[in-house]
Design a protein around this motif. Structure first.
Motif, PDB file in Angstrom:
ATOM      1  N   GLU A 145      20.631  35.687  40.334  1.00 40.32           N
ATOM      2  CA  GLU A 145      20.737  36.122  39.176  1.00 40.32           C
ATOM      3  C   GLU A 145      21.669  37.353  39.376  1.00 40.32           C
ATOM      4  N   ILE A 146      22.392  37.789  38.220  1.00 37.90           N
ATOM      5  CA  ILE A 146      23.114  38.893  38.327  1.00 37.90           C
ATOM      6  C   ILE A 146      22.387  40.339  38.701  1.00 37.90           C
ATOM      7  N   GLY A 147      21.314  40.441  38.708  1.00 37.54           N
ATOM      8  CA  GLY A 147      20.802  41.744  39.017  1.00 37.54           C
ATOM      9  C   GLY A 147      20.655  41.616  40.622  1.00 37.54           C
ATOM     10  N   ALA A 148      20.383  40.504  41.054  1.00 34.71           N
ATOM     11  CA  ALA A 148      20.341  40.603  42.435  1.00 34.71           C
ATOM     12  C   ALA A 148      21.509  40.613  43.044  1.00 34.71           C
ATOM     13  N   VAL A 149      22.429  40.160  42.812  1.00 33.32           N
ATOM     14  CA  VAL A 149      24.024  40.132  43.092  1.00 33.32           C
ATOM     15  C   VAL A 149      24.325  41.562  43.235  1.00 33.32           C
ATOM     16  N   ALA A 150      24.321  42.296  41.957  1.00 34.26           N
ATOM     17  CA  ALA A 150      24.505  43.553  41.701  1.00 34.26           C
ATOM     18  C   ALA A 150      23.970  44.703  42.768  1.00 34.26           C
ATOM     19  N   ARG A 151      22.715  44.405  42.881  1.00 36.48           N
ATOM     20  CA  ARG A 151      22.213  45.213  43.755  1.00 36.48           C
ATOM     21  C   ARG A 151      22.663  44.830  45.151  1.00 36.48           C
ATOM     22  N   LEU A 199      25.646  44.040  46.284  1.00 32.94           N
ATOM     23  CA  LEU A 199      27.051  44.436  46.377  1.00 32.94           C
ATOM     24  C   LEU A 199      27.041  46.012  46.036  1.00 32.94           C
ATOM     25  N   GLY A 200      25.993  46.623  45.606  1.00 32.23           N
ATOM     26  CA  GLY A 200      26.010  48.054  45.101  1.00 32.23           C
ATOM     27  C   GLY A 200      27.032  48.223  43.911  1.00 32.23           C
ATOM     28  N   VAL A 201      26.949  47.290  42.812  1.00 32.86           N
ATOM     29  CA  VAL A 201      27.472  47.599  41.517  1.00 32.86           C
ATOM     30  C   VAL A 201      26.647  47.514  40.657  1.00 32.86           C
ATOM     31  N   ALA A 202      27.232  47.733  39.289  1.00 28.95           N
ATOM     32  CA  ALA A 202      26.206  47.738  38.123  1.00 28.95           C
ATOM     33  C   ALA A 202      26.636  46.278  37.567  1.00 28.95           C
ATOM     34  N   SER A 228      26.913  45.266  34.671  1.00 29.44           N
ATOM     35  CA  SER A 228      28.098  45.152  33.886  1.00 29.44           C
ATOM     36  C   SER A 228      29.324  45.102  34.426  1.00 29.44           C
ATOM     37  N   THR A 229      29.526  45.513  35.594  1.00 29.09           N
ATOM     38  CA  THR A 229      30.740  45.544  36.264  1.00 29.09           C
ATOM     39  C   THR A 229      31.142  43.916  36.644  1.00 29.09           C
ATOM     40  N   LEU A 230      30.312  43.163  36.973  1.00 26.42           N
ATOM     41  CA  LEU A 230      30.326  41.781  37.222  1.00 26.42           C
ATOM     42  C   LEU A 230      30.678  40.958  36.040  1.00 26.42           C
ATOM     43  N   ARG A 231      29.946  41.474  34.867  1.00 28.56           N
ATOM     44  CA  ARG A 231      30.480  40.852  33.607  1.00 28.56           C
ATOM     45  C   ARG A 231      31.820  40.947  33.237  1.00 28.56           C
ATOM     46  N   THR A 232      32.338  42.286  33.523  1.00 26.22           N
ATOM     47  CA  THR A 232      33.414  42.907  33.033  1.00 26.22           C
ATOM     48  C   THR A 232      34.703  42.147  33.817  1.00 26.22           C
ATOM     49  N   TRP A 233      34.330  41.797  34.888  1.00 26.43           N
ATOM     50  CA  TRP A 233      35.187  41.237  35.897  1.00 26.43           C
ATOM     51  C   TRP A 233      35.564  39.660  35.668  1.00 26.43           C
ATOM     52  N   GLU A 234      34.177  39.096  34.990  1.00 24.31           N
ATOM     53  CA  GLU A 234      33.991  37.778  34.792  1.00 24.31           C
ATOM     54  C   GLU A 234      34.964  37.529  33.457  1.00 24.31           C
ATOM     55  N   ARG A 235      34.617  38.588  32.414  1.00 21.20           N
ATOM     56  CA  ARG A 235      35.338  38.383  31.232  1.00 21.20           C
ATOM     57  C   ARG A 235      36.763  38.833  31.036  1.00 21.20           C
ATOM     58  N   ARG A 236      37.145  39.604  31.809  1.00 21.56           N
ATOM     59  CA  ARG A 236      38.598  40.207  31.726  1.00 21.56           C
ATOM     60  C   ARG A 236      39.739  39.452  32.706  1.00 21.56           C
ATOM     61  N   GLY A 251      32.095  39.865  47.167  1.00 20.26           N
ATOM     62  CA  GLY A 251      32.029  41.097  48.242  1.00 20.26           C
ATOM     63  C   GLY A 251      33.473  41.327  48.690  1.00 20.26           C
ATOM     64  N   ARG A 252      34.218  40.295  48.945  1.00 14.08           N
ATOM     65  CA  ARG A 252      35.528  40.517  49.159  1.00 14.08           C
ATOM     66  C   ARG A 252      36.543  41.150  48.217  1.00 14.08           C
ATOM     67  N   VAL A 253      36.302  40.841  46.939  1.00 13.55           N
ATOM     68  CA  VAL A 253      36.994  41.425  45.767  1.00 13.55           C
ATOM     69  C   VAL A 253      36.519  42.843  45.730  1.00 13.55           C
ATOM     70  N   LEU A 254      35.347  43.109  45.997  1.00 13.10           N
ATOM     71  CA  LEU A 254      34.740  44.634  45.828  1.00 13.10           C
ATOM     72  C   LEU A 254      35.478  45.498  47.183  1.00 13.10           C
ATOM     73  N   ALA A 255      35.505  44.795  48.094  1.00 14.36           N
ATOM     74  CA  ALA A 255      36.366  45.490  49.517  1.00 14.36           C
ATOM     75  C   ALA A 255      37.546  46.011  49.028  1.00 14.36           C
ATOM     76  N   GLN A 256      38.236  44.875  48.454  1.00 12.40           N
ATOM     77  CA  GLN A 256      39.841  45.184  47.880  1.00 12.40           C
ATOM     78  C   GLN A 256      39.829  46.107  46.700  1.00 12.40           C
ATOM     79  N   VAL A 257      38.910  46.216  45.927  1.00  4.04           N
ATOM     80  CA  VAL A 257      39.093  47.222  44.781  1.00  4.04           C
ATOM     81  C   VAL A 257      38.783  48.651  45.713  1.00  4.04           C
ATOM     82  N   ARG A 258      37.702  48.939  46.401  1.00  5.12           N
ATOM     83  CA  ARG A 258      37.566  50.073  47.290  1.00  5.12           C
ATOM     84  C   ARG A 258      38.482  50.463  47.911  1.00  5.12           C
ATOM     85  N   ARG A 259      39.394  49.469  48.401  1.00  4.43           N
ATOM     86  CA  ARG A 259      40.582  50.049  49.003  1.00  4.43           C
ATOM     87  C   ARG A 259      41.860  50.431  47.998  1.00  4.43           C
TER      88      ARG A 259
END
Lengths: 213, 100
Positions: free
Chosen positions: A15-21, A23-26, A28-36, A61-69
């Motif tokens: 579920e989203i909470g487990a994934v967010a934990r 990856l270390g993001v909120a 809401s970030t995952l929901r925003t990425w999905e929506r936008r 995880g790969r998306v997040l790595a790219q965003v952090r770069r």
């Protein structure tokens, strides 16, 4: 039996909470990425909750790595979603007059019974020309290496030979003299590159299936 | 039909040379039936265009023609022009990249 929110769903879905934990993001970030940006669209459970499979989590995880770069999330998705080759092969060929024919054989072995004879014809042609080039201009002491990746819509072919650096002047002269294979590559490939240095030269090309149709 | 696939490749090679005008020389690949043959033939754009205006004609290195499916209709020092016969001519017409 009730499952807690963080408990994994059957089939390894999270579920989203487990994934967010993880990856270390909120969430809401995952929901925003999905929506936008449509960055990973999860499955939905019976209660309508988002469920992510392990591949989706890896992609995030790969998306997040790219965003952090520093990449934008919309672009990061394209960078993170790497198509996997359907088949690959890697062969080492002794630099000799037989090498181009062996390169053709290696392509045949990779393709098996080809669905698209034209694509097979041009892939064999490009492989043999690049290997011939490597034999003619590379080191006679080092084997030629040919790596081929077959994707659903294209093939990526990489031919490496040992030997000295290929200069721009040499490349221009070869093209003037008829290209010695590079003109064929240029006419057929939708992209190609040369990486050259004191230890050898690698030419990489991408041959699309569609243009061969 | 290998000849048609070589012809398609040569059309692409010609496209890059045509900007230099009809008197420009460029190199095509021999349009014979042997897949492994990639012998280069220098030819003027205008000469190649003349061959290409007829879908059953191909350019081959002297000695690379196959009398069972084609006949030599013209020859210069560097190449021969062959015309496909019978079923091979039909295939050449169907595979003509300039047809539609």
């Amino acid at each position: 039996m009730r499952r807690t929110k963080s408990e994994p769903e059957p089939g390894g879905l999270l579920e989203i909470g487990a994934v967010a934990r993880e990856l270390g993001v909120a969430p809401s970030t995952l929901r925003t990425w999905e929506r936008r940006y449509r960055v990973v669209v999860p499955l939905r459970g019976r209660r309508g909750q988002r469920l992510y499979d392990p591949e989706q989590v890896a992609t995030l995880g790969r998306v997040l790595a790219q965003v952090r770069r520093g990449a934008r999330a919309s672009a990061a998705h394209d960078l993170a979603v790497i198509p996997s080759p359907v088949r690959t092969s890697s062969v080492r060929l002794q630099p000799s007059t037989h090498a181009p024919l062996q390169a053709r054989q290696a392509i045949d072995d990779l393709l098996g019974e080809p669905d698209n004879p034209r694509f097979a014809f041009y892939l064999r042609l490009v492989a043999s020309e690049l290997v011939k080039n490597a034999f003619l201009h590379g080191s006679a002491r080092h084997p030629i290496r040919m790596d081929t990746k077959l994707f659903a819509d294209a093939a990526e072919l990489r031919v490496h030979n040992g030997g000295g650096r290929l200069t721009l002047r040499m490349l221009r002269r070869r093209r003037r003299e008829g290209g010695r294979g590079l003109d064929i590559v240029d006419a057929l490939a939708d992209a190609w590159s040369i990486d050259t240095g004191p230890l050898g030269t690698t030419i990489t090309i991408r041959l699309p299936v569609a243009q061969s149709a | 039909m290998n000849e048609s696939l070589f012809r398609l490749l040569n059309e692409r090679l010609e496209k890059r040379a045509v900007e230099r005008g009809p008197d420009a020389t460029f190199e095509i690949v021999c349009e014979c039936a042997r897949e492994e043959c990639t012998v280069r033939i220098p030819i003027l754009v205008a000469e190649y265009e003349a061959v290409r205006s007829e879908p059953t004609k191909f350019v081959v290195v002297p000695g690379h023609s196959d009398a069972s499916v084609e006949r030599v209709v013209d020859a210069t020092g560097g190449y021969e022009i062959v015309e496909k016969l019978g079923e091979a001519a039909l295939v050449a017409e169907v595979e003509n990249p300039r047809d539609g």
